[in-house]
Design a protein around this motif. Structure first.
Motif, PDB file in Angstrom:
ATOM      1  N   HIS A   7      -4.849   1.481  -1.728  1.00 48.50           N
ATOM      2  CA  HIS A   7      -4.437   2.885  -1.685  1.00 48.50           C
ATOM      3  C   HIS A   7      -4.261   3.380  -0.255  1.00 48.50           C
ATOM      4  O   HIS A   7      -3.447   4.258   0.004  1.00 48.50           O
ATOM      5  CB  HIS A   7      -5.484   3.740  -2.408  1.00 48.50           C
ATOM      6  CG  HIS A   7      -5.574   3.459  -3.876  1.00 48.50           C
ATOM      7  ND1 HIS A   7      -4.788   4.106  -4.800  1.00 48.50           N
ATOM      8  CD2 HIS A   7      -6.350   2.594  -4.573  1.00 48.50           C
ATOM      9  CE1 HIS A   7      -5.084   3.656  -6.013  1.00 48.50           C
ATOM     10  NE2 HIS A   7      -6.030   2.738  -5.900  1.00 48.50           N
ATOM     11  N   TRP A  44      -2.488   3.764 -10.064  1.00 49.85           N
ATOM     12  CA  TRP A  44      -1.523   3.552  -8.980  1.00 49.85           C
ATOM     13  C   TRP A  44      -0.465   4.638  -9.073  1.00 49.85           C
ATOM     14  O   TRP A  44       0.605   4.461  -9.623  1.00 49.85           O
ATOM     15  CB  TRP A  44      -0.904   2.162  -9.074  1.00 49.85           C
ATOM     16  CG  TRP A  44      -0.139   1.741  -7.855  1.00 49.85           C
ATOM     17  CD1 TRP A  44       1.206   1.537  -7.763  1.00 49.85           C
ATOM     18  CD2 TRP A  44      -0.665   1.474  -6.552  1.00 49.85           C
ATOM     19  NE1 TRP A  44       1.554   1.156  -6.487  1.00 49.85           N
ATOM     20  CE2 TRP A  44       0.417   1.105  -5.712  1.00 49.85           C
ATOM     21  CE3 TRP A  44      -1.950   1.522  -5.994  1.00 49.85           C
ATOM     22  CZ2 TRP A  44       0.259   0.777  -4.367  1.00 49.85           C
ATOM     23  CZ3 TRP A  44      -2.113   1.185  -4.654  1.00 49.85           C
ATOM     24  CH2 TRP A  44      -1.021   0.824  -3.858  1.00 49.85           C
ATOM     25  N   ARG A  63      -0.730  10.680  -0.917  1.00 51.17           N
ATOM     26  CA  ARG A  63      -0.471   9.237  -0.949  1.00 51.17           C
ATOM     27  C   ARG A  63       0.456   8.947  -2.118  1.00 51.17           C
ATOM     28  O   ARG A  63       0.225   9.440  -3.230  1.00 51.17           O
ATOM     29  CB  ARG A  63      -1.777   8.455  -1.123  1.00 51.17           C
ATOM     30  CG  ARG A  63      -2.833   8.782  -0.075  1.00 51.17           C
ATOM     31  CD  ARG A  63      -2.539   8.125   1.247  1.00 51.17           C
ATOM     32  NE  ARG A  63      -3.414   8.635   2.299  1.00 51.17           N
ATOM     33  CZ  ARG A  63      -3.809   7.929   3.348  1.00 51.17           C
ATOM     34  NH1 ARG A  63      -3.405   6.673   3.493  1.00 51.17           N
ATOM     35  NH2 ARG A  63      -4.589   8.464   4.271  1.00 51.17           N
ATOM     36  N   PHE A  64       1.483   8.144  -1.861  1.00 52.62           N
ATOM     37  CA  PHE A  64       2.467   7.897  -2.920  1.00 52.62           C
ATOM     38  C   PHE A  64       2.887   6.434  -2.968  1.00 52.62           C
ATOM     39  O   PHE A  64       3.163   5.822  -1.943  1.00 52.62           O
ATOM     40  CB  PHE A  64       3.697   8.791  -2.731  1.00 52.62           C
ATOM     41  CG  PHE A  64       4.464   8.548  -1.450  1.00 52.62           C
ATOM     42  CD1 PHE A  64       5.570   7.700  -1.424  1.00 52.62           C
ATOM     43  CD2 PHE A  64       4.091   9.179  -0.267  1.00 52.62           C
ATOM     44  CE1 PHE A  64       6.278   7.478  -0.253  1.00 52.62           C
ATOM     45  CE2 PHE A  64       4.798   8.957   0.915  1.00 52.62           C
ATOM     46  CZ  PHE A  64       5.896   8.113   0.919  1.00 52.62           C
ATOM     47  N   PRO A  65       2.924   5.853  -4.172  1.00 48.55           N
ATOM     48  CA  PRO A  65       3.443   4.492  -4.319  1.00 48.55           C
ATOM     49  C   PRO A  65       4.962   4.510  -4.418  1.00 48.55           C
ATOM     50  O   PRO A  65       5.561   5.505  -4.863  1.00 48.55           O
ATOM     51  CB  PRO A  65       2.817   4.023  -5.627  1.00 48.55           C
ATOM     52  CG  PRO A  65       2.632   5.271  -6.422  1.00 48.55           C
ATOM     53  CD  PRO A  65       2.374   6.372  -5.427  1.00 48.55           C
ATOM     54  N   PRO A 113       5.609   3.566   2.538  1.00 48.85           N
ATOM     55  CA  PRO A 113       4.727   2.581   1.909  1.00 48.85           C
ATOM     56  C   PRO A 113       4.998   1.169   2.433  1.00 48.85           C
ATOM     57  O   PRO A 113       6.013   0.919   3.084  1.00 48.85           O
ATOM     58  CB  PRO A 113       5.077   2.695   0.425  1.00 48.85           C
ATOM     59  CG  PRO A 113       6.484   3.207   0.401  1.00 48.85           C
ATOM     60  CD  PRO A 113       6.662   4.050   1.627  1.00 48.85           C
ATOM     61  N   HIS A 128       0.830  -1.197   0.000  1.00 47.48           N
ATOM     62  CA  HIS A 128       0.000   0.000   0.000  1.00 47.48           C
ATOM     63  C   HIS A 128       0.861   1.242   0.000  1.00 47.48           C
ATOM     64  O   HIS A 128       2.081   1.188   0.206  1.00 47.48           O
ATOM     65  CB  HIS A 128      -1.058   0.010   1.111  1.00 47.48           C
ATOM     66  CG  HIS A 128      -0.545  -0.121   2.525  1.00 47.48           C
ATOM     67  ND1 HIS A 128       0.415   0.673   3.062  1.00 47.48           N
ATOM     68  CD2 HIS A 128      -0.932  -0.966   3.527  1.00 47.48           C
ATOM     69  CE1 HIS A 128       0.608   0.345   4.321  1.00 47.48           C
ATOM     70  NE2 HIS A 128      -0.185  -0.649   4.632  1.00 47.48           N
ATOM     71  N   LYS A 129       0.237   2.363  -0.277  1.00 46.44           N
ATOM     72  CA  LYS A 129       0.970   3.604  -0.493  1.00 46.44           C
ATOM     73  C   LYS A 129       1.511   4.187   0.811  1.00 46.44           C
ATOM     74  O   LYS A 129       0.978   3.937   1.896  1.00 46.44           O
ATOM     75  CB  LYS A 129       0.059   4.638  -1.154  1.00 46.44           C
ATOM     76  CG  LYS A 129      -0.351   4.313  -2.577  1.00 46.44           C
ATOM     77  CD  LYS A 129      -1.274   5.390  -3.123  1.00 46.44           C
ATOM     78  CE  LYS A 129      -1.672   5.129  -4.561  1.00 46.44           C
ATOM     79  NZ  LYS A 129      -2.609   6.150  -5.074  1.00 46.44           N
TER      80      LYS A 129
END
Length: 359
Positions: free
Chosen positions: A307, A213, A242-244, A276, A164-165
């Motif tokens: 997410h 994503w 939020r960042f992958p 993450p 997840h992010k």
């Protein structure tokens, strides 16, 4: 079995264990310990981090750590009385995550009553919903020791979550010059500056859809003047980023990505961040749970990503693999939060098989 499980869940839901109700969180944890952990031979530790209580059952040589949280988001009084309709249990925390916790805890209780002592440690915290520091604090001080961590704290999509992010909570500040609202030409209204900044952020980081994503940037809170006829000196907006891992390697990089598109007279400051989650889908424990789930549920169980974020990320940040698999449910944090009763029974079966395998 179903009746016993649902009775325990109804009791658990009845605790108003929201962030500002420390006594209720303590009562919930005490109930868990007295109901599910009393026949274990492992040591039970109680403590608190920044005022948030926790219970930790420590096996000396665990095969894995199972963890969950007893805190829930606020709800109306009636949401703390569970109701059952059409194969679903409704109430605050039925999905997030009291309903996720009860099947495992009940399986653990039954096995220890039968004289089986599973090689697992159990941690129950009470500050997950507020991104509290309990798990990172315990990890950094060497209290928690485990080769892998597992939680049923999943979202609405069925599947085993290994990614997840990361998240950054930030404050966006727009500056101007204050004055009287009757003379707007004499001031530089920072609200218009903020408006421009938010439009840039929306254009650069559009909401997209679930299958995307990538980085998302979402305004969540606003603060400015307290008077209707006053132009403020500055206004602030809470920002959720939020960042992958595929786009940003750290919270610092995610902040820099957002900062570079902001107009002049705007500042962005980090309030809190967490990395993450990324665990190898072929990890033996992930594959074991996958196999047991497919056997119990009679279907193919996918390895997926989400997410949102959970406390699982803190283990990943410290090199400990972590993953998630929980019951089917929906309307998380909403008025009609629910969990599937057949899914709860399957979770009990999976948990029992897992604990027996590792006993």
């Amino acid at each position: 079995m179903q009746q016993e499980l649902l009775q325990h869940l109804a009791t658990f839901v009845g605790f108003h264990s929201v962030s500002d109700r420390t006594e209720e969180k303590e009562r919930a944890l005490q109930w868990v310990e007295e109901t599910f952990l009393f026949t274990s031979h492992a040591a039970v530790h109680r403590g608190a981090v920044s005022g948030a209580p926790y219970v930790y059952l420590e096996h000396p040589h665990p095969d894995f750590l199972w963890f969950a949280h007893v805190d829930v988001v606020p709800g109306s009084p009636e949401q703390f009385t569970m109701r059952i309709e059409g194969g679903r249990a409704y109430g605050r925390g039925t999905k997030d995550m009291k309903g996720g916790a009860v099947p495992f805890l009940l399986a653990y209780k039954h096995l220890t009553e039968e004289g089986i002592q599973p090689r697992t440690s159990i941690l129950l915290t009470s500050d997950e919903e507020t991104a509290g520091p309990t798990i990172p604090h315990l990890l950094d001080r060497g209290v928690l020791h485990t080769p892998v961590a597992f939680t049923p704290d999943t979202g609405s999509k069925p599947g085993i979550i290994t990614e997840h992010k990361g998240v950054v909570w930030a404050e966006l500040k727009a500056k101007g010059s204050g004055g009287h609202a009757s003379s707007p030409w004499e001031s530089k209204n920072p609200i218009w500056v903020l408006n421009s900044a938010l439009q840039v952020l929306r254009d650069t980081f559009p909401p997209g859809c679930e299958s995307d994503w990538r980085v998302t940037v979402v305004p969540t809170t606003l603060a400015g003047s307290n008077a209707r006829n006053q132009i403020p000196e500055e206004v602030t907006c809470g920002i959720d980023i939020r960042f992958p891992l595929s786009e940003c390697s750290s919270a610092k990089e995610a902040l820099a990505l957002v900062r570079k598109v902001l107009p002049a007279d705007c500042e962005l400051h980090e309030v809190r961040s967490a990395g993450p989650l990324l665990t190898d889908a072929n990890h033996p424990m992930v594959q074991m749970v996958k196999s047991l789930a497919e056997e119990s549920e009679g279907r193919s169980v996918e390895i997926i990503r989400e997410h949102g974020g959970t406390d699982a990320r803190y283990f990943c940040e410290r090199g400990i693999p972590a993953f998630l698999y929980g019951p089917v449910g929906g309307n998380i944090h909403a008025r009609d939060e629910w969990v599937s009763i057949p899914s709860l029974l399957k979770q009990y079966e999976i948990s029992r098989k897992l604990l027996q395998t590792l006993a």
